[in-house]
Structures are given as structure tokens and as C-alpha cells.
Design a protein around this motif. Structure first.
Motif, PDB file in Angstrom:
ATOM      1  N   MET A   1       0.844  -1.194   0.000  1.00  8.49           N
ATOM      2  CA  MET A   1       0.000   0.000   0.000  1.00  8.49           C
ATOM      3  C   MET A   1       0.881   1.246   0.000  1.00  8.49           C
ATOM      4  O   MET A   1       1.908   1.278   0.669  1.00  8.49           O
ATOM      5  N   ILE A   2       0.476   2.253  -0.741  1.00 10.39           N
ATOM      6  CA  ILE A   2       1.208   3.514  -0.810  1.00 10.39           C
ATOM      7  C   ILE A   2       0.446   4.557  -0.001  1.00 10.39           C
ATOM      8  O   ILE A   2      -0.728   4.835  -0.274  1.00 10.39           O
ATOM      9  N   TRP A 145       3.173   0.654  -9.500  1.00  5.03           N
ATOM     10  CA  TRP A 145       3.737   1.619  -8.563  1.00  5.03           C
ATOM     11  C   TRP A 145       3.908   1.036  -7.159  1.00  5.03           C
ATOM     12  O   TRP A 145       4.860   1.387  -6.444  1.00  5.03           O
ATOM     13  N   ASP A 146       3.025   0.191  -6.718  1.00  4.15           N
ATOM     14  CA  ASP A 146       3.160  -0.411  -5.398  1.00  4.15           C
ATOM     15  C   ASP A 146       4.461  -1.209  -5.319  1.00  4.15           C
ATOM     16  O   ASP A 146       5.221  -1.114  -4.350  1.00  4.15           O
ATOM     17  N   LEU A 152      12.095  -0.092  -4.206  1.00  8.05           N
ATOM     18  CA  LEU A 152      13.056   1.001  -4.109  1.00  8.05           C
ATOM     19  C   LEU A 152      13.229   1.469  -2.664  1.00  8.05           C
ATOM     20  O   LEU A 152      14.314   1.919  -2.275  1.00  8.05           O
ATOM     21  N   ASN A 153      12.189   1.349  -1.875  1.00 10.81           N
ATOM     22  CA  ASN A 153      12.276   1.737  -0.472  1.00 10.81           C
ATOM     23  C   ASN A 153      13.406   1.003   0.233  1.00 10.81           C
ATOM     24  O   ASN A 153      14.111   1.574   1.074  1.00 10.81           O
ATOM     25  N   VAL A 154      13.601  -0.242  -0.117  1.00 10.94           N
ATOM     26  CA  VAL A 154      14.669  -1.051   0.475  1.00 10.94           C
ATOM     27  C   VAL A 154      15.975  -0.888  -0.287  1.00 10.94           C
ATOM     28  O   VAL A 154      17.035  -0.612   0.296  1.00 10.94           O
ATOM     29  N   GLU A 155      15.907  -1.017  -1.607  1.00  9.21           N
ATOM     30  CA  GLU A 155      17.119  -1.086  -2.414  1.00  9.21           C
ATOM     31  C   GLU A 155      17.849   0.254  -2.536  1.00  9.21           C
ATOM     32  O   GLU A 155      19.071   0.285  -2.689  1.00  9.21           O
ATOM     33  N   ALA A 156      17.120   1.353  -2.490  1.00 11.23           N
ATOM     34  CA  ALA A 156      17.747   2.668  -2.687  1.00 11.23           C
ATOM     35  C   ALA A 156      18.089   3.367  -1.381  1.00 11.23           C
ATOM     36  O   ALA A 156      18.503   4.523  -1.387  1.00 11.23           O
ATOM     37  N   ASP A 227       4.777  -0.564   2.828  1.00  6.04           N
ATOM     38  CA  ASP A 227       4.734  -1.881   3.460  1.00  6.04           C
ATOM     39  C   ASP A 227       6.112  -2.406   3.817  1.00  6.04           C
ATOM     40  O   ASP A 227       6.262  -3.209   4.744  1.00  6.04           O
ATOM     41  N   THR A 228       7.136  -1.973   3.075  1.00  5.33           N
ATOM     42  CA  THR A 228       8.487  -2.489   3.310  1.00  5.33           C
ATOM     43  C   THR A 228       9.285  -1.634   4.284  1.00  5.33           C
ATOM     44  O   THR A 228      10.499  -1.845   4.442  1.00  5.33           O
TER      45      THR A 228
END
Length: 238
Positions: A1-2, A145-146, A152-156, A227-228
Motif C-alpha cells: 500500500m502507498i 507503482w506499489d 526502491l524503499n529497500v534497495e535505494a 509496506d516495506t
């Protein structure tokens, strides 16, 4: 969820948003000079485009870079300005009236409220704006987009190259200079995130997207709940 979180107007993280900065300067220009003149085709007149090129100091599209390939600048030569113009019209922040662009009452209510402005323009620009309108090969990136934002929240968090983004999302990396998956992802996901100020791009002139490094800005942490989030190490969150 965004989930977008309301960003306070005085949050220094807003300084990372090229669009918020540029629109704020556009508001100030109108307050000082009056409505912005339009050409017969409803584009901003050159006098404003030249002013915007100097004042916006857009990432990778500075005034010097723009004039290095153009003797004069029309709105279509300064692509971010076109996107801003169309976004303001679509959201009824501004309108065309008697050959000029002026703010609506809704637009006036956003003057000096950059946090509120960010909250209005960002979901629209990311999720609803047509980023393919001038694409030669209008291909949608594989994914949604989700997925894009949560990965990206984790990887970036600590920076990731375009090459590694390609591997994370699509498993293999093309050895060709023109990688359709990554080019499509950049045009429709990464660049909009950069222009709204959620991602930062670090790339030398002449380097390909594969070599760019993408990092989350403080605005990402201020504005998004994903969510991440629990997968991002608290010790390195800003």
C-alpha cells in the motif's frame, strides 16, 4: 500500500523537490509581474521560459546546458516546465485566460504552503500524468507503482545503480547500451520520482542510466509510508 503523509510547510526536506521549488518560484513571479503571457498555442512565452531556465536551475537541465543546444528557448525546449504547466492546469491550480496564465483560487491557497503543494501535485504527477506523451516507443514498464516504491524503499536506502535496479526488477541486465526495460522504467518511474524530489540521481554528464546512482532523499522518508518500511534498517534511516 502507498500512503502519503502530510509534510509540514517548514520541513527542510521539501528543498529536495525540484517541482515544489519551481512552482513556488512561479507563484512568486506571478505575484511580482502579473499573469504569465501565452503564445497562440497556449505555451508560456519565451520571456518566462528564459527566466524559468535561469531561476529553476533544474537538475541536469541548467540554463547553460539548455542554451548550449538552443539559441532561444520555447516551452517545449524546457521539458520540466511543460510538465509543470500541464500539471498546474490539470489540477486547476492555474488556468488560461485572455492569452495569459494566472492562478485560480485553489492555486492562490497554495502560495507559501510548499508542504500542501507537494501533497497535491505529487500523487497526480506520479500516478496519473502521461509520461509517455512524447515517447517514440510508448512502452509501459513491467510492474506497478506499489511494487516499484516498495522495492526502491529497500534497495535505494544506501544508493543503487541503474544497472542494479534493472537486475532487481527484471532479473537480467541487457549488454546493449539501449535497454528498453530500464529506459522505460527511468522515463515513467525514476525520473518522476527525481523531479518530485523523492529520489536523487547522481550521474556525470555523458554517463548512461546504468551508471547513475539513485538514492532516497529525506523527502522520501518524510512523505511516504510503505509496506516495506520494516525491512529498512533503522540504523541507517535518515
Amino acid at each position: 500500500m502507498i500512503e502519503f503523509v502530510t509534510v509540514n510547510d517548514d520541513d527542510p526536506a521539501l528543498a529536495h523537490s525540484p517541482m515544489v521549488r519551481a512552482i513556488g518560484k512561479t507563484f512568486a513571479y506571478i505575484a511580482e509581474n502579473g499573469p504569465i503571457g501565452l503564445t497562440p498555442s497556449k505555451a508560456f512565452k519565451r520571456v518566462f521560459v528564459h527566466w524559468a531556465a535561469a531561476e529553476f536551475d533544474w537538475p541536469r537541465l541548467s540554463e547553460a546546458e539548455l542554451f548550449s543546444v538552443n539559441k532561444v528557448l520555447n516551452e517545449m525546449d524546457f521539458w520540466p516546465l511543460m510538465d509543470i504547466h500541464d500539471t498546474l492546469i490539470a489540477l486547476k491550480i492555474g488556468r488560461h485566460y485572455k492569452s495569459s496564465f494566472r492562478l485560480t483560487k485553489a492555486g492562490q491557497s497554495l502560495v507559501d504552503h510548499p508542504g500542501r503543494l507537494f501533497g497535491v501535485i505529487t500523487p497526480f504527477y506520479l500516478f496519473e500524468f502521461d509520461h509517455l506523451r512524447f515517447a517514440r516507443m510508448p512502452e509501459q514498464p513491467r510492474g506497478n507503482w506499489d511494487v516499484f516504491l516498495n522495492v526502491l524503499n529497500v534497495e535505494a536506502e544506501n544508493g543503487i545503480t541503474g544497472r542494479d535496479i534493472d537486475r532487481v526488477f527484471y532479473g537480467t541486465h541487457s549488454t546493449e547500451q539501449y535497454n528498453r526495460d530500464l529506459v522505460s522504467l527511468y522515463a515513467q518511474v525514476l525520473r518522476p520520482l527525481i523531479w518530485t524530489g523523492l529520489l536523487a540521481e547522481h550521474r556525470n554528464m555523458g554517463e548512461w542510466v546504468e551508471d547513475a546512482v539513485f538514492t532516497k532523499t529525506p523527502l522520501w522518508h518524510a512523505a511516504l509510508r510503505l509496506d516495506t518500511d520494516d525491512m529498512v534498517k533503522p540504523a541507517i534511516r535518515h
